[in-house]
Design an enzyme around this catalytic site. Structure first.
Site, short mmCIF file in Angstrom:
data_model
loop_
_atom_site.label_atom_id
_atom_site.label_comp_id
_atom_site.label_asym_id
_atom_site.label_seq_id
_atom_site.Cartn_x
_atom_site.Cartn_y
_atom_site.Cartn_z
N LYS A 151 8.37 53.06 14.19
CA LYS A 151 9.19 54.17 14.82
C LYS A 151 9.87 52.93 15.38
O LYS A 151 10.73 53.85 16.06
CB LYS A 151 7.48 54.09 16.36
CG LYS A 151 6.96 53.42 16.86
CD LYS A 151 5.19 52.86 16.39
CE LYS A 151 4.95 51.39 16.23
NZ LYS A 151 3.10 51.72 16.29
N GLY A 183 -0.37 58.48 16.31
CA GLY A 183 -1.61 58.10 14.83
C GLY A 183 -2.19 59.99 14.33
O GLY A 183 -1.29 60.49 13.56
N ILE A 228 -1.98 62.78 15.62
CA ILE A 228 -2.22 63.73 15.89
C ILE A 228 -0.91 64.37 14.72
O ILE A 228 0.10 63.98 15.96
CB ILE A 228 -1.76 63.80 17.52
CG1 ILE A 228 -3.06 63.21 18.01
CG2 ILE A 228 -1.67 64.85 17.87
CD1 ILE A 228 -3.10 63.41 19.62
N GLU A 241 0.11 47.10 18.38
CA GLU A 241 1.71 45.89 17.45
C GLU A 241 1.67 43.97 17.61
O GLU A 241 0.48 43.67 17.64
CB GLU A 241 2.92 45.96 18.03
CG GLU A 241 3.10 47.72 18.47
CD GLU A 241 3.23 48.13 17.10
OE1 GLU A 241 4.42 48.19 16.35
OE2 GLU A 241 2.55 49.06 16.89
N ASP A 292 6.92 50.42 23.50
CA ASP A 292 5.56 51.17 21.66
C ASP A 292 6.16 52.68 22.26
O ASP A 292 6.73 53.93 21.79
CB ASP A 292 5.21 50.61 21.56
CG ASP A 292 4.38 51.24 20.12
OD1 ASP A 292 4.80 51.64 19.33
OD2 ASP A 292 3.01 52.22 20.46
N LYS A 318 8.56 56.01 20.83
CA LYS A 318 7.37 57.31 20.77
C LYS A 318 7.92 58.44 21.17
O LYS A 318 8.26 59.47 21.23
CB LYS A 318 6.22 57.03 20.58
CG LYS A 318 5.64 56.13 19.36
CD LYS A 318 4.23 55.75 20.20
CE LYS A 318 3.26 54.97 18.77
NZ LYS A 318 2.22 54.38 18.89
N1 HSE Z 1 0.65 49.92 19.03
C1 HSE Z 1 0.25 51.37 18.75
C2 HSE Z 1 -0.42 51.75 19.53
C3 HSE Z 1 -0.27 51.75 17.08
O1 HSE Z 1 -1.88 51.45 19.82
O2 HSE Z 1 -0.47 52.93 19.80
C4 HSE Z 1 -0.33 53.39 16.79
O3 HSE Z 1 1.30 53.40 16.75
#
Ligand code: HSE
Length: 432
Positions: A99, A128, A130, A184, A195, A199
């Site tokens: 991502k 993930g 979904i 991560e 993160d 996304k």
């Molecule tokens: N580190 C990410 C999370 C992994 O916890 O959502 C999945 O993208």
């Protein structure tokens, strides 16, 4: 890729998800997809696959004409960028779960797909298991999408669940998120909201056809949430969730940010616990729809990669229709207001005069808080927002789209008996 083509895969990375996809493919013979080579970094590490499959030379995959799919599942964003762009230039279909890399290079990745006429799919990169990207691409291929609000990071949701519901220590909860393969490699990317904002950047393209940089979006994580914030939430019967939001304001303007948020029991996000993710889609006519599933971990993420492999069978690719017709379309906007709860150690930590109005204010020797309305543009510019001693949480229905909506909100609060004070005066009162 034609329907009859054999799917021959070159896999980059054999970590949590890489190993997961290898195992899942063994159990899905109907897909007729074979992994021909796996490129790894450390040849000395013990792996659960035959040695002849392994290589440390990326070109053995990238130059192999028989390999028609490159699955990129490595951590390092700049290495992933080199692999993905080279593979696209070599006209291989590419799947990626990276991502950070995708969010940073969206514009270029779109161009490469067009130029070399090959697909790049990345369902596993957001939420993930979904199927959010394909849903946004196909089902919501129209201008009826009013908003997307989701828990898009499994690790932080796991940590919040353990902290608040199970009273676990932060460190223990984080260690568990790491041990379960949710976090991560550098977990600060999770807990500081990086993160989630990556996304959100990808979601903005598929929701509204907007290409932006994650650096331009306001984001915070869960690392500054204070025990008193949890008590405040509990007193109202609310949950605290880290949410990524994109909301259509008037005309073609879109608000977007990642911040902790209070969610009420009425919200579909209220019951999303542990590593689960959930996304609420608000549409003009269908009202709310909710997608829910595991957002992190070996098999949930592998299942999204598997679904992308399967989609390549029928030559699926993202068409980015919203982006292509977005010449006069949606744009990001900073011209709106947020209703925030802000807690802090000392009054000097924040600038009360930045608020348009203050609904509630409590001082306490240990931890004080204010609930008030502030312009998003002002929030972006202010330095106190990022202080380690300041925790910011968006209130339920906390996006106020313009001045008119702000006046209406003010009136309804007055009718409800809220006696708010002018912020500057409040600040002076306090100092006195
Ligand atoms: N580190 C990410 C999370 C992994 O916890 O959502 C999945 O993208």
């Amino acid at each position: 890729m034609s329907k009859t083509n054999k799917l021959t895969i070159g896999l980059f990375g054999f970590g949590v998800v890489g190993e997961g996809i290898y195992q899942v493919l063994q159990q899905t013979p109907s897909l007729n997809a074979t992994i021909k080579k796996v490129c790894i970094k450390d040849p000395l590490k013990k792996r659960s696959i035959p040695d002849e499959l392994l290589t440390t030379d990326p070109m053995l995959i990238l130059n192999d004409p028989e390999i028609n799919i490159v699955v990129e599942l490595i951590n390092h964003a700049s290495d992933a960028y080199a692999i993905v762009t080279t593979a696209l230039r070599k006209k291989k279909a590419v799947l990626s779960a990276n991502k950070a890399m995708i969010a940073e290079h969206l514009g270029e990745l779109l161009q490469l797909q067009k130029l070399y006429d090959v697909p790049l799919l990345y369902e596993a990169a957001v939420c993930g298991s979904i199927p959010i990207i394909r849903n946004l691409e196909e089902y919501y291929d129209n201008d009826l999408l009013q908003g997307v609000c989701g828990i898009v990071n499994g690790s932080t949701n796991y940590i919040l669940t353990k902290l608040i519901d199970e009273k676990m220590e932060y460190k223990t909860a984080l260690l568990q998120a790491q041990a379960n393969g949710f976090a991560e490699t550098d977990p600060t990317l999770d807990v500081k909201g990086f993160d989630a904002v990556n996304k959100l950047t990808i979601l903005l393209l598929h929701s509204y056809g907007i290409i932006t940089s994650p650096l331009k979006l306001l984001h915070a994580g869960i690392d500054r949430i204070h025990a008193h914030d949890a008590l405040f939430a509990a007193s109202k019967n609310w949950q605290i969730k880290l949410t990524a939001q994109a909301k259509k304001l008037s005309e073609s303007k879109v608000a977007a940010f990642v911040l902790p948020q209070f969610v009420t029991q009425e919200s579909q996000l209220f019951g999303v616990r542990n590593e689960y993710n959930g996304v609420v889609l608000q549409s003009s006519f269908a009202d709310k729809q909710f997608l829910y599933g595991k957002g992190a971990g070996r098999y949930p993420t592998a299942s999204a990669v598997l679904s992308d492999i399967s989609a390549l069978r029928f030559d699926y690719r993202y068409e980015y229709r919203k982006y292509h017709r977005a010449v006069t379309g949606s744009v990001l906007c900073n011209d709106y207001f947020l209703c925030l709860y802000v807690s802090f150690d000392a009054i000097s930590d924040i600038a009360l005069q930045d608020f348009e109005l203050i609904e509630e204010f409590r001082t306490h020797p240990e931890r004080s808080y204010v609930v008030g309305i502030i312009s998003y543009a002002k929030l972006l510019r202010s330095t106190w927002v990022a202080l380690p001693t300041v925790s910011i949480i968006v209130c339920p229905d906390g996006v106020i789209e313009n001045m008119e909506a702000l006046s209406l909100k003010k009136k309804s609060l007055e009718l409800a008996g809220v006696k708010f004070k002018e912020p500057v005066k409040e600040a002076i009162d306090l100092i006195e």
